[in-house]
Write an enzyme that holds these catalytic residues in place. Sequence first.
Site, PDB file in Angstrom:
ATOM      1  N   GLY A 176       0.747  -1.244  -0.174  1.00  0.00           N
ATOM      2  CA  GLY A 176       0.049   0.129  -0.067  1.00  0.00           C
ATOM      3  C   GLY A 176       0.996   1.059  -0.036  1.00  0.00           C
ATOM      4  O   GLY A 176       2.222   1.065   0.030  1.00  0.00           O
ATOM      5  N   SER A 177       0.123   2.431  -0.029  1.00  0.00           N
ATOM      6  CA  SER A 177       0.834   3.623   0.013  1.00  0.00           C
ATOM      7  C   SER A 177       1.787   3.953   1.276  1.00  0.00           C
ATOM      8  O   SER A 177       2.689   4.659   1.100  1.00  0.00           O
ATOM      9  CB  SER A 177      -0.014   4.870  -0.305  1.00  0.00           C
ATOM     10  OG  SER A 177      -0.872   4.702   0.562  1.00  0.00           O
ATOM     11  N   ILE A 181       3.515  -5.159   3.580  1.00  0.00           N
ATOM     12  CA  ILE A 181       3.386  -6.440   4.388  1.00  0.00           C
ATOM     13  C   ILE A 181       4.163  -7.331   3.923  1.00  0.00           C
ATOM     14  O   ILE A 181       3.900  -7.840   2.765  1.00  0.00           O
ATOM     15  CB  ILE A 181       1.905  -6.379   4.729  1.00  0.00           C
ATOM     16  CG1 ILE A 181       1.058  -5.451   5.002  1.00  0.00           C
ATOM     17  CG2 ILE A 181       1.871  -7.787   5.691  1.00  0.00           C
ATOM     18  CD1 ILE A 181      -0.444  -5.569   4.960  1.00  0.00           C
ATOM     19  N   ASP A 290     -12.870   0.033   7.697  1.00  0.00           N
ATOM     20  CA  ASP A 290     -12.439  -0.834   6.580  1.00  0.00           C
ATOM     21  C   ASP A 290     -12.657  -2.300   6.504  1.00  0.00           C
ATOM     22  O   ASP A 290     -11.642  -2.769   6.098  1.00  0.00           O
ATOM     23  CB  ASP A 290     -11.060  -0.202   6.307  1.00  0.00           C
ATOM     24  CG  ASP A 290     -10.733  -0.311   4.918  1.00  0.00           C
ATOM     25  OD1 ASP A 290     -11.417  -0.113   3.988  1.00  0.00           O
ATOM     26  OD2 ASP A 290      -9.173  -0.579   4.317  1.00  0.00           O
TER      27      ASP A 290
END
Length: 443
Positions: A176-177, A181, A290
């Site tokens: 992600g930005s 991970i 989320d």
Amino acid sequence: MSGSEGSSGHSASGGGGAEEVPLPTVAAAAGEKKKEKNRVSRTSMILWHAHQNDAVAVRRLLEEDGSLVRAMDYDSRTPLHVAALHGWIDIAKCLVEFGADVNAQDRWKNTPLADAEGAKKDAMIELLKSHGGLSYGQNGSHFEQKPVPPPLPNKCDWEIDPSELDFSNSNIIGKGSFGEILKAYWRGTPVAVKRILPSLSDDRLVIQDFRHEVNLLVKLRHPNIVQFLGAVTERKPLMLITEYLRGGDLHQYLKEKGALSPSTAINFALDIARGMTYLHNEPNVIVHRDLKPRNVLLVNTNADHLKVGDFGLSKLIRVQNSHDVYKMTGETGSYRYMAPEVFKHRKYDKKVDVFSFAMILYEMLEGDPPLSHYEPYEAAKLVAEGRRPAFRVKGYTSELKELTEQCWATDMNRRPSFLEILKRLEKIKETSSSDHPWHIFTP
């Protein structure tokens, strides 16, 4: 609406002047509703185009409606905040030209200049200062950079020395930005390491939220919540270490398997509801914000147990990365599971998670994401306008369909709590196993 139309038609035919009075009222109400819907849509669009660095689209919207220069997302962030953080000079010039407030504050009290300074956007800093921009808030350069302070007094219990982490055979399992991970090894055990980019580890707001998330995660203990193991806070990059779950995420599982049997779907839903009931427990409620298939993980390849994860870092990502209009970079799939009140920039509470849960339950039973024929943003827009996915498969009992519909109700107060959802799912499982001809529920 049909009832109102029938009533007004009757008064017209009767010819009574007094009875015709409600007509303008109804029309005015409809007009106001349409105006509000258009306003919400335009607000979303200008924030989106500012984020995408589309100066032409931003200018066109402002020429149509100059008040959009004051548009705000649900974190009170304006288009100028978005432009300042990314360094989009043309967008900022356009917004200033149309009268943008250079010292508007978001809910963290950051001004656009504070964001520009935090992101080290020199040209933007110069531009904002030339128009009277002031630096205050949590992100500004007037803060001295300090090491990350210990989130908890007993930090020694979970602070991990990065030398104990073995990345020699690691592989990326998510990106992600904010960073990535990775599957790595800690003292010989496979773990998931969420590693924040070193450049973001300098940001005061990121440091603050990182500490908050560690404080949160270290207290969580539940069989249906991904287990926090430790963190690296004294050196860069900042890292969160959690248990590694071999089964992957629910998104990938559904992509491979398609529609699940009702028994499997309900068992999965029970696991999610158990984890969410724990998170929503009063008085210290944790709102995930989320919840989606990518953030629900399978414990093993047998797919017999689920855990909810990434609720901590997902907030961190959203806060630091332009305080995104929702989560526009990275996984835009968040839109597809988003509650209408979030899309409309309205106040929300823990019931946003209940809405997302309904969308996940639908996807497990149908095999396709909700409103799959539409792009995620368009799907969220349709949902905000009242559209809901259509039930197609035969795997819904009336009770299961009713529960899903209540969970995605437009009025968040009508949505049940996760504790109630849990009880109803258990009852549906129990009654369906004996009464329904599927014979799908195995002992």
